[in-house]
Design a protein around this motif. Structure first.
Motif, PDB file in Angstrom:
ATOM      1  N   GLN A 189       0.750  -1.061   0.060  1.00 52.48           N
ATOM      2  CA  GLN A 189       0.102  -0.105  -0.111  1.00 52.48           C
ATOM      3  C   GLN A 189       0.849   1.314   0.032  1.00 52.48           C
ATOM      4  O   GLN A 189       1.637   1.268   0.661  1.00 52.48           O
ATOM      5  N   ALA A 190       0.695   2.237  -1.186  1.00 48.25           N
ATOM      6  CA  ALA A 190       1.630   3.182  -1.300  1.00 48.25           C
ATOM      7  C   ALA A 190       0.726   4.658  -1.072  1.00 48.25           C
ATOM      8  O   ALA A 190      -0.325   4.674  -1.605  1.00 48.25           O
ATOM      9  N   GLY A 197       4.447   7.432   1.850  1.00 46.02           N
ATOM     10  CA  GLY A 197       4.988   6.215   2.588  1.00 46.02           C
ATOM     11  C   GLY A 197       4.461   5.054   2.072  1.00 46.02           C
ATOM     12  O   GLY A 197       3.692   5.141   1.213  1.00 46.02           O
ATOM     13  N   SER A 198       5.002   3.726   2.456  1.00 50.32           N
ATOM     14  CA  SER A 198       4.367   2.548   2.014  1.00 50.32           C
ATOM     15  C   SER A 198       4.434   1.556   3.229  1.00 50.32           C
ATOM     16  O   SER A 198       4.947   1.683   4.006  1.00 50.32           O
ATOM     17  N   LEU A 199       3.335   0.702   2.793  1.00 53.84           N
ATOM     18  CA  LEU A 199       3.101  -0.475   3.958  1.00 53.84           C
ATOM     19  C   LEU A 199       3.206  -1.750   3.061  1.00 53.84           C
ATOM     20  O   LEU A 199       2.573  -1.777   2.060  1.00 53.84           O
ATOM     21  N   ARG A 200       3.692  -2.534   3.479  1.00 56.64           N
ATOM     22  CA  ARG A 200       3.795  -3.888   2.720  1.00 56.64           C
ATOM     23  C   ARG A 200       4.153  -5.099   3.916  1.00 56.64           C
ATOM     24  O   ARG A 200       4.397  -4.699   4.980  1.00 56.64           O
ATOM     25  N   SER A 213       2.877 -10.554   8.897  1.00 56.06           N
ATOM     26  CA  SER A 213       4.089  -9.737   9.231  1.00 56.06           C
ATOM     27  C   SER A 213       3.817  -8.344   8.335  1.00 56.06           C
ATOM     28  O   SER A 213       3.249  -8.138   7.138  1.00 56.06           O
ATOM     29  N   ALA A 214       4.414  -7.235   8.755  1.00 52.27           N
ATOM     30  CA  ALA A 214       4.224  -5.935   8.117  1.00 52.27           C
ATOM     31  C   ALA A 214       5.256  -5.177   8.238  1.00 52.27           C
ATOM     32  O   ALA A 214       5.787  -5.217   9.407  1.00 52.27           O
ATOM     33  N   ALA A 215       5.622  -4.182   7.411  1.00 54.10           N
ATOM     34  CA  ALA A 215       6.792  -3.237   7.623  1.00 54.10           C
ATOM     35  C   ALA A 215       6.225  -2.041   7.018  1.00 54.10           C
ATOM     36  O   ALA A 215       5.578  -1.766   5.834  1.00 54.10           O
ATOM     37  N   LEU A 216       6.491  -0.779   7.709  1.00 48.00           N
ATOM     38  CA  LEU A 216       6.007   0.584   7.153  1.00 48.00           C
ATOM     39  C   LEU A 216       7.252   1.336   6.833  1.00 48.00           C
ATOM     40  O   LEU A 216       8.285   1.568   7.534  1.00 48.00           O
ATOM     41  N   ASP A 217       7.352   1.848   5.445  1.00 45.90           N
ATOM     42  CA  ASP A 217       8.650   2.587   4.900  1.00 45.90           C
ATOM     43  C   ASP A 217       8.206   4.095   4.926  1.00 45.90           C
ATOM     44  O   ASP A 217       7.116   4.515   4.713  1.00 45.90           O
TER      45      ASP A 217
END
Length: 217
Positions: A189-190, A197-200, A213-217
């Motif tokens: 998700q951008a 930002g982005s979430l993947r 699991s997830a990470a926020l950039d």
């Protein structure tokens, strides 16, 4: 013909009355479709179609309008069933699907009402090609497109565009993608507003263990 096409999809479909001309338009009243953990009801649907498309083994819907449709999902504490496998005997083309009001409930609880829904898609054998699904509420608009196969492990690839007016001074805009199958799903998700930002991340066994699991950039 419409009822024969529906018979190829798992679930039960009933229609109280059907009126109109064979060449269309056709009006269906008292429409009820039930499947595992899912129910759809509509008091009235008006359908237009192309009979000539049957010569190429295709059911082609050129317009499908309904003033109101209700979808009820199983309660949240109900077990999530595996999606059914199905295979259509002919190609189905859906164009001009328009619903003025689409209300979605989970059990007795209201989830959301879309003030306008538009759909264009095609189905062939066990595959769905979603060209466009547009959903709009008073404060948000969601667009979806992608593919899905109704055969284990049920692969899918769906892209989304979201615009949400959370507050008058805070519009939210995002683009996303969900892809994989029911063994492992990946998502991205951008965001472009009100921040970038982005979430993947990914979800394993989404119907059972739901390990994610997830990470926020």
């Amino acid at each position: 013909v419409l009822l024969r096409a529906a018979a190829a999809v798992p679930g039960e479909l009933s229609v109280k009355t059907v009126t109109g001309r064979f060449a269309g338009p056709i009006t269906l009243r008292g429409v009820l479709y039930r499947a595992d953990a899912f129910e759809l009801r509509a008091e009235e649907m008006t359908v237009d179609w192309s009979p000539l498309a049957l010569l190429r083994a295709t059911l082609r819907i050129t317009a499908w309008h309904s003033p109101q449709v209700f979808i009820t999902l199983a309660p949240g504490n109900a077990a999530t069933p595996a999606p059914p496998e199905w295979r259509l005997p002919w190609r189905v083309e859906l164009a001009g699907i328009r619903i003025a009001q689409l209300a979605i409930h989970r059990g007795d609880a209201h989830l959301v009402t879309f003030e306008r829904t538009e759909l264009d898609a095609s189905l062939h054998a066990d595959k769905i090609d979603l060209q466009r699904l547009a959903l709009r509420t008073n404060h948000a608009a969601l667009g979806l497109s992608g593919t899905y196969t109704a055969r284990a492990p049920f692969p899918l690839d769906v892209r989304s565009v979201l615009e949400w007016q959370a507050r008058a001074d805070m519009p939210v805009a995002a683009r996303g993608r969900l892809h994989g199958d029911l063994q492992r799903l990946a998502f991205e998700q951008a965001f472009s507003a009100p921040f970038t930002g982005s979430l993947r991340g990914e979800v394993h066994d989404p119907l059972t263990q739901r390990r994610w699991s997830a990470a926020l950039d």
